[in-house]
Enzyme design. Structure first.
Site, PDB file in Angstrom:
ATOM      1  N   LYS A  82      63.021 -30.300 -61.713  1.00 48.58           N
ATOM      2  CA  LYS A  82      62.610 -31.189 -62.802  1.00 48.58           C
ATOM      3  C   LYS A  82      62.034 -30.381 -63.957  1.00 48.58           C
ATOM      4  CE  LYS A  82      62.897 -34.456 -59.444  1.00 48.58           C
ATOM      5  NZ  LYS A  82      62.455 -34.732 -58.088  1.00 48.58           N
TER       6      LYS A  82
ATOM      7  N   ASP B  19      51.794 -33.623 -54.902  1.00 43.14           N
ATOM      8  CA  ASP B  19      53.225 -33.417 -55.168  1.00 43.14           C
ATOM      9  C   ASP B  19      53.454 -33.469 -56.681  1.00 43.14           C
ATOM     10  OD1 ASP B  19      55.930 -33.541 -55.523  1.00 43.14           O
ATOM     11  OD2 ASP B  19      56.263 -35.288 -54.240  1.00 43.14           O
TER      12      ASP B  19
ATOM     13  N   TRP C 289      58.118 -41.811 -53.877  1.00 41.32           N
ATOM     14  CA  TRP C 289      57.898 -40.456 -53.350  1.00 41.32           C
ATOM     15  C   TRP C 289      56.676 -40.410 -52.455  1.00 41.32           C
ATOM     16  CZ3 TRP C 289      61.929 -37.794 -52.848  1.00 41.32           C
ATOM     17  CH2 TRP C 289      62.947 -37.836 -53.800  1.00 41.32           C
TER      18      TRP C 289
HETATM   19  C1  LIG Z   1      62.387 -35.116 -56.864  1.00 41.43           C
HETATM   20  C2  LIG Z   1      61.109 -35.328 -56.171  1.00 41.43           C
HETATM   21  C3  LIG Z   1      60.942 -34.994 -54.816  1.00 41.43           C
HETATM   22  C4  LIG Z   1      62.072 -34.481 -53.957  1.00 41.43           C
HETATM   23  O1  LIG Z   1      62.405 -33.192 -54.274  1.00 41.43           O
HETATM   24  P1  LIG Z   1      63.497 -32.364 -53.455  1.00 41.43           P
HETATM   25  O2  LIG Z   1      63.346 -31.014 -54.056  1.00 41.43           O
HETATM   26  O3  LIG Z   1      64.823 -33.013 -53.718  1.00 41.43           O
HETATM   27  O4  LIG Z   1      63.141 -32.406 -52.024  1.00 41.43           O
HETATM   28  C5  LIG Z   1      59.709 -35.195 -54.245  1.00 41.43           C
HETATM   29  N1  LIG Z   1      58.686 -35.672 -54.957  1.00 41.43           N
HETATM   30  C6  LIG Z   1      58.802 -36.008 -56.264  1.00 41.43           C
HETATM   31  C7  LIG Z   1      57.613 -36.524 -57.005  1.00 41.43           C
HETATM   32  C8  LIG Z   1      60.016 -35.839 -56.902  1.00 41.43           C
HETATM   33  O5  LIG Z   1      60.139 -36.164 -58.204  1.00 41.43           O
END
Ligand SMILES: *Cc1c(COP(=O)(O)O)cnc(C)c1O
Length: 360
Positions: free
Chosen positions: A196, A172, A102
């Protein structure tokens, strides 16, 4: 079979009570005679739902005044671009810490907008750890420092919040937001896709310090300017009303279950049991350095990869599903977000033990 224990990394399990409440309110939200899906986003009812969700999130995370909370579309991935679009403020570069898949996506996207300084990278060691504070090579001229507190695929979590001095810290938190208390005041901007640990896919939460708003250059499209959303309560256009509502039900559920310190206690215990079982067996293994192990995503491999398919099939037979590891890592991954009850982890442990006994 009734409900399973769903170990998916995302979209992930949602607390059953939340789903039941959404079900109860599906046809007639509290006497309105309609579903939340059918309501005007500007009507009194939905505005009350949206405001309560924000208020509850502020309480849960103890978000200080001076921060805006935005509910946006485009997932965390849109933030990979919106961050440089909004925070460069005339500067040429931003620093990124590279700890896995990521981080790499965020770095690639930032590269479209600015020079990217890699403050630290754990790539040579196979992304098996989070770099320590002392390893960060930070550029004081960088517009911001970006990192991924929890790498969802590699199962690597920072055991600390980096100190970036006066350079805004951007994070993030997609796969670890709300899993334990956090000092929001350390951050310039926090973002997370919902699917998540917040609720259904389709919405992302951005928590941004107010002084970072209004820095997008002239010509930035309105939808990609944080200020547009901050000034309109995230209702510049039609927001994803139903995901916002369900996220609100999750926040309410968290509050009724003791908030983030209670979550931290359970989450810490769930992760500890699982790692202890992996480490004490000669059959399962996890490559991540002890202090950098994720509480939320636990990847593990079997000593004999040819048993993977059988493991997954038999686990599914026991109601333990979506344990297949990410295609880039292989093996297994158990995602154990807030909505995964401790009994789910206990059931997985019992299954793993029994599977090892028969196949180890
Ligand atoms: C799942 C995830 C993303 C991507 O998320 P989307 O909502 O599908 O764009 C980005 N960063 C992390 C750490 C993730 O777990």
């Amino acid at each position: 079979m009734g409900r399973v224990f769903n170990f998916s990394a995302g979209p992930a399990a949602i607390p059953q009570e939340v789903l039941e409440r959404a079900q109860n309110e599906m046809l007639d939200w509290r006497g309105s005679g309609m579903s939340v899906m059918e309501m005007s986003h500007r009507g009194r009812e939905f505005v009350s739902i949206a405001e309560k969700a924000e208020q509850d999130l502020r309480e849960l995370m103890e978000i200080p005044s001076g921060y805006k909370v935005l509910f946006l579309q485009g997932g965390a991935s849109a933030q990979f671009a919106m961050i440089p679009m909004n925070l460069l403020a005339g500067k040429k570069s931003a620093d990124y810490i590279n700890t896995g898949a990521w981080s790499k996506k965020a770095i690639k996207e930032a590269g479209r907008f600015c020079e990217v300084g890699i403050a630290a990278s754990s790539e040579t060691g196979g992304f098996a750890r989070a770099p320590a504070q002392g390893e960060l090579r930070l550029n004081p001229e960088a517009a911001y420092v970006h990192y991924t507190p929890n790498e969802t695929i590699g199962g690597v979590e920072f055991p600390y919040v980096p100190d970036t001095g006066s350079v805004p810290l951007v994070a993030d938190f997609s796969s670890t937001i709300l899993s334990r208390p956090l000092d929001v005041s350390r951050f310039g901007l926090i973002y997370a896709g919902a699917q998540k640990n917040i609720g259904p896919a389709g919405i992302a939460v951005v928590i941004v310090r107010e002084d970072l708003l209004g820095r997008a250059p002239e010509g930035t499209p309105a939808m990609f300017d944080y200020k547009t959303h901050a000034d309109s309560g995230s209702m510049y256009n039609t927001p994803p009303t139903y995901p916002w509502y369900v996220a609100g039900l999750v926040f309410d559920w968290l509050k009724r279950n003791g908030g983030l310190s209670a979550m931290a206690e359970v989450n810490g215990r769930k992760a500890k049991k699982l790692y202890e079982a992996i480490d004490s067996s000669g059959f399962y293994s996890n490559p991540v350095e002890l202090v950098s192990r994720s509480w939320m995503n636990v990847p593990f491999t079997l000593a004999k990869p040819e048993l993977d398919a059988g493991f997954l099939r038999e686990a599914a037979g026991e109601g333990l599903v979506t344990l297949k590891g990410h295609r880039s890592v292989g093996g297994m991954r158990a995602s154990i977000y807030n909505a995964m009850p401790e009994e789910g982890v206990d059931a997985l442990l019992a299954f793993m033990k029994e599977f090892e006994r028969r196949n180890g």
